[in-house]
Design a protein around this motif. Structure first.
Motif, PDB file in Angstrom:
ATOM      1  N   ASN A  26     -66.346 -77.955  33.878  1.00 15.16           N
ATOM      2  CA  ASN A  26     -65.256 -78.850  33.536  1.00 15.16           C
ATOM      3  C   ASN A  26     -65.827 -80.223  33.191  1.00 15.16           C
ATOM      4  O   ASN A  26     -65.879 -81.122  34.012  1.00 15.16           O
ATOM      5  CB  ASN A  26     -64.274 -78.960  34.710  1.00 15.16           C
ATOM      6  N   GLY A  27     -66.271 -80.355  31.929  1.00 12.91           N
ATOM      7  CA  GLY A  27     -66.822 -81.623  31.483  1.00 12.91           C
ATOM      8  C   GLY A  27     -68.240 -81.889  31.949  1.00 12.91           C
ATOM      9  O   GLY A  27     -68.727 -83.016  31.810  1.00 12.91           O
ATOM     10  N   ASP A  28     -68.919 -80.878  32.512  1.00 14.10           N
ATOM     11  CA  ASP A  28     -70.306 -81.070  32.937  1.00 14.10           C
ATOM     12  C   ASP A  28     -71.230 -81.125  31.716  1.00 14.10           C
ATOM     13  O   ASP A  28     -70.911 -80.614  30.648  1.00 14.10           O
ATOM     14  CB  ASP A  28     -70.757 -79.931  33.848  1.00 14.10           C
ATOM     15  N   VAL A  29     -72.385 -81.729  31.894  1.00 18.19           N
ATOM     16  CA  VAL A  29     -73.377 -81.800  30.826  1.00 18.19           C
ATOM     17  C   VAL A  29     -74.089 -80.456  30.722  1.00 18.19           C
ATOM     18  O   VAL A  29     -74.579 -79.913  31.723  1.00 18.19           O
ATOM     19  CB  VAL A  29     -74.398 -82.915  31.088  1.00 18.19           C
ATOM     20  N   LEU A  30     -74.140 -79.911  29.500  1.00 23.54           N
ATOM     21  CA  LEU A  30     -74.803 -78.636  29.253  1.00 23.54           C
ATOM     22  C   LEU A  30     -75.788 -78.784  28.101  1.00 23.54           C
ATOM     23  O   LEU A  30     -75.544 -79.557  27.164  1.00 23.54           O
ATOM     24  CB  LEU A  30     -73.789 -77.553  28.884  1.00 23.54           C
ATOM     25  N   ILE A  31     -76.895 -78.059  28.173  1.00 22.57           N
ATOM     26  CA  ILE A  31     -77.794 -77.936  27.027  1.00 22.57           C
ATOM     27  C   ILE A  31     -77.236 -76.833  26.155  1.00 22.57           C
ATOM     28  O   ILE A  31     -77.330 -75.646  26.491  1.00 22.57           O
ATOM     29  CB  ILE A  31     -79.233 -77.617  27.475  1.00 22.57           C
ATOM     30  N   THR A  32     -76.638 -77.211  25.049  1.00 21.93           N
ATOM     31  CA  THR A  32     -75.963 -76.234  24.190  1.00 21.93           C
ATOM     32  C   THR A  32     -76.882 -75.666  23.121  1.00 21.93           C
ATOM     33  O   THR A  32     -76.599 -74.594  22.583  1.00 21.93           O
ATOM     34  CB  THR A  32     -74.737 -76.879  23.523  1.00 21.93           C
ATOM     35  N   GLU A  33     -77.965 -76.372  22.776  1.00 18.19           N
ATOM     36  CA  GLU A  33     -78.884 -75.871  21.759  1.00 18.19           C
ATOM     37  C   GLU A  33     -80.309 -76.247  22.120  1.00 18.19           C
ATOM     38  O   GLU A  33     -80.583 -77.378  22.535  1.00 18.19           O
ATOM     39  CB  GLU A  33     -78.550 -76.440  20.377  1.00 18.19           C
ATOM     40  N   ILE A  34     -81.226 -75.302  21.942  1.00 25.18           N
ATOM     41  CA  ILE A  34     -82.665 -75.554  22.036  1.00 25.18           C
ATOM     42  C   ILE A  34     -83.328 -74.826  20.872  1.00 25.18           C
ATOM     43  O   ILE A  34     -83.154 -73.612  20.711  1.00 25.18           O
ATOM     44  CB  ILE A  34     -83.278 -75.063  23.361  1.00 25.18           C
ATOM     45  N   GLU A  35     -84.063 -75.571  20.056  1.00 27.21           N
ATOM     46  CA  GLU A  35     -84.765 -74.996  18.920  1.00 27.21           C
ATOM     47  C   GLU A  35     -86.197 -75.513  18.907  1.00 27.21           C
ATOM     48  O   GLU A  35     -86.448 -76.680  19.246  1.00 27.21           O
ATOM     49  CB  GLU A  35     -84.091 -75.365  17.594  1.00 27.21           C
ATOM     50  N   ILE A  36     -87.138 -74.668  18.495  1.00 24.35           N
ATOM     51  CA  ILE A  36     -88.529 -75.107  18.326  1.00 24.35           C
ATOM     52  C   ILE A  36     -89.092 -74.416  17.077  1.00 24.35           C
ATOM     53  O   ILE A  36     -90.022 -73.605  17.167  1.00 24.35           O
ATOM     54  CB  ILE A  36     -89.396 -74.784  19.563  1.00 24.35           C
ATOM     55  N   PRO A  37     -88.532 -74.680  15.901  1.00 18.98           N
ATOM     56  CA  PRO A  37     -89.026 -74.011  14.690  1.00 18.98           C
ATOM     57  C   PRO A  37     -90.426 -74.484  14.304  1.00 18.98           C
ATOM     58  O   PRO A  37     -90.760 -75.660  14.438  1.00 18.98           O
ATOM     59  CB  PRO A  37     -87.998 -74.405  13.625  1.00 18.98           C
ATOM     60  N   PHE A  38     -91.225 -73.534  13.844  1.00 16.27           N
ATOM     61  CA  PHE A  38     -92.580 -73.816  13.358  1.00 16.27           C
ATOM     62  C   PHE A  38     -92.613 -73.527  11.863  1.00 16.27           C
ATOM     63  O   PHE A  38     -92.329 -72.402  11.438  1.00 16.27           O
ATOM     64  CB  PHE A  38     -93.596 -72.942  14.099  1.00 16.27           C
TER      65      PHE A  38
END
Length: 337
Positions: free
Chosen positions: A273-285
């Motif tokens: 409920n409104g907490d901070v979330l890591i919604t995306e992680i990308e490490i393209p090479f």
């Protein structure tokens, strides 16, 4: 005596005044004394180099490079993301009305697309400068010691870091080929030349999210090691191929970039409920060019080599993202959905 002295001064002045009429102040052979006596105050005096010592204004040490002057902006610095529209498949088939001729074409069967408004975000200049500043300290240590966190970067011994043998054990099948590949004794060269080429940290105008992207660049990377490959080319009825045992391989990559990106948002999903979330992680090479050489494998198998290289890079990206998510969830469970 005073009278004689005054008479001498007056006579000398008259002589100088008379001589001054015949002096050419633009004559390069004119003596410095004559120039001082007869050419003072004249506008047509030419510049001359003299043999008298002149103070050297050059310093013995090179001048320090001019540093960028930091000026705080009065307001937020904006970053625009092109707006997107979602059209139905029926609208995609329709031509633009502006491309039709009224009175000749059917103007009822067309669409008037409008340019969507761009998304305006605010750049977090403090965070960007913090990342730059922190990386400068890290990069200095890398250049001095060719290592980071106790891990030697040049060369990077991948087997030691992975802690298993073979380091890579991959099987892939497609309509064109199937292959079983093992790789070990892998060394990567050039990682210590890493540099930070771009930092971008943006936030929504309500400040309820954070989008961080960092671009690390390498002008040239190379890798070498041992491999063993067996497979078939051309599907079920194709021909088999093999490396005939353990062989050497080498890879050269030009203008490579590693671009980690993390997005944090305040979301309502996942029971939060409104907490901070890591919604995306990308490490393209990515890279501009790659050259791969597998000893004892002819050029006829380039399709297999290229397919395997793309497959390896993609699977390693996904494995790294999975590793990071699991590590974050283990330490701070509430950040990962």
């Amino acid at each position: 005596l005073l009278l004689v002295g005054c008479t001498f001064v007056i006579c000398e002045a008259k002589i100088e005044h008379h001589a001054a009429k015949n002096i050419d102040c633009e004559d390069e052979d004119l003596s410095p004394k004559a120039r001082r006596l007869f050419c003072a105050g004249k506008t047509n005096i030419i510049a001359l180099t003299t043999s008298s010592p002149v103070e050297n204004t050059m310093t013995s040490t090179p001048p320090t490079p001019t540093q960028e002057i930091f000026i705080k902006p009065e307001g937020p610095i904006t970053f625009e993301i092109p707006g997107t529209t979602q059209a139905t498949w029926m609208e995609d088939e329709l031509p633009e009305c502006s491309e039709l001729m009224e009175g000749f074409d059917d103007m009822d069967e067309c669409k008037n697309s409008t340019e969507p408004e761009p998304i305006i975000r605010w750049r977090d200049m403090v965070f960007e400068r913090l990342i730059n500043q922190t990386w400068q300290d890290t990069q200095n240590k890398i250049h001095q010691n060719s290592e980071i966190g106790g891990v030697l970067l040049d060369p990077l011994m991948v087997d030691k870091l992975a802690g298993k043998t073979p380091t890579l054990d991959i099987s892939q099948s497609s309509m064109m080929y199937s292959a079983d590949l093992k790789m070990w004794n892998i060394q990567v060269h050039g990682l210590s030349t890493i540099y930070l080429s771009e930092v971008l940290v943006t936030r929504a105008q309500n400040l309820y999210d954070l989008d961080m992207k960092v671009v690390f660049s390498f002008d040239k990377l190379s890798a070498n090691g041992r491999y063993n490959l067996n497979g078939t080319l051309g599907g079920w009825f194709g021909t088999s191929f093999t490396s005939d045992g353990d062989q050497a391989f080498d890879v050269d990559i030009v203008n490579a970039t590693l671009t980690p990106r993390v997005v944090l948002d305040t979301a309502d999903g996942c029971g939060k409920n409104g907490d901070v979330l890591i919604t995306e992680i990308e490490i393209p090479f990515n890279y501009d060019d790659i050259s791969i050489n597998f000893d004892n494998l002819g050029y006829g198998y380039n399709a297999v080599i290229n397919g395997l290289s793309i497959f390896i890079l993609k699977t390693q990206e996904e494995a790294l993202v999975t590793f990071l998510k699991d590590s974050i969830k283990e330490q701070v469970n509430s950040l990962i959905c």
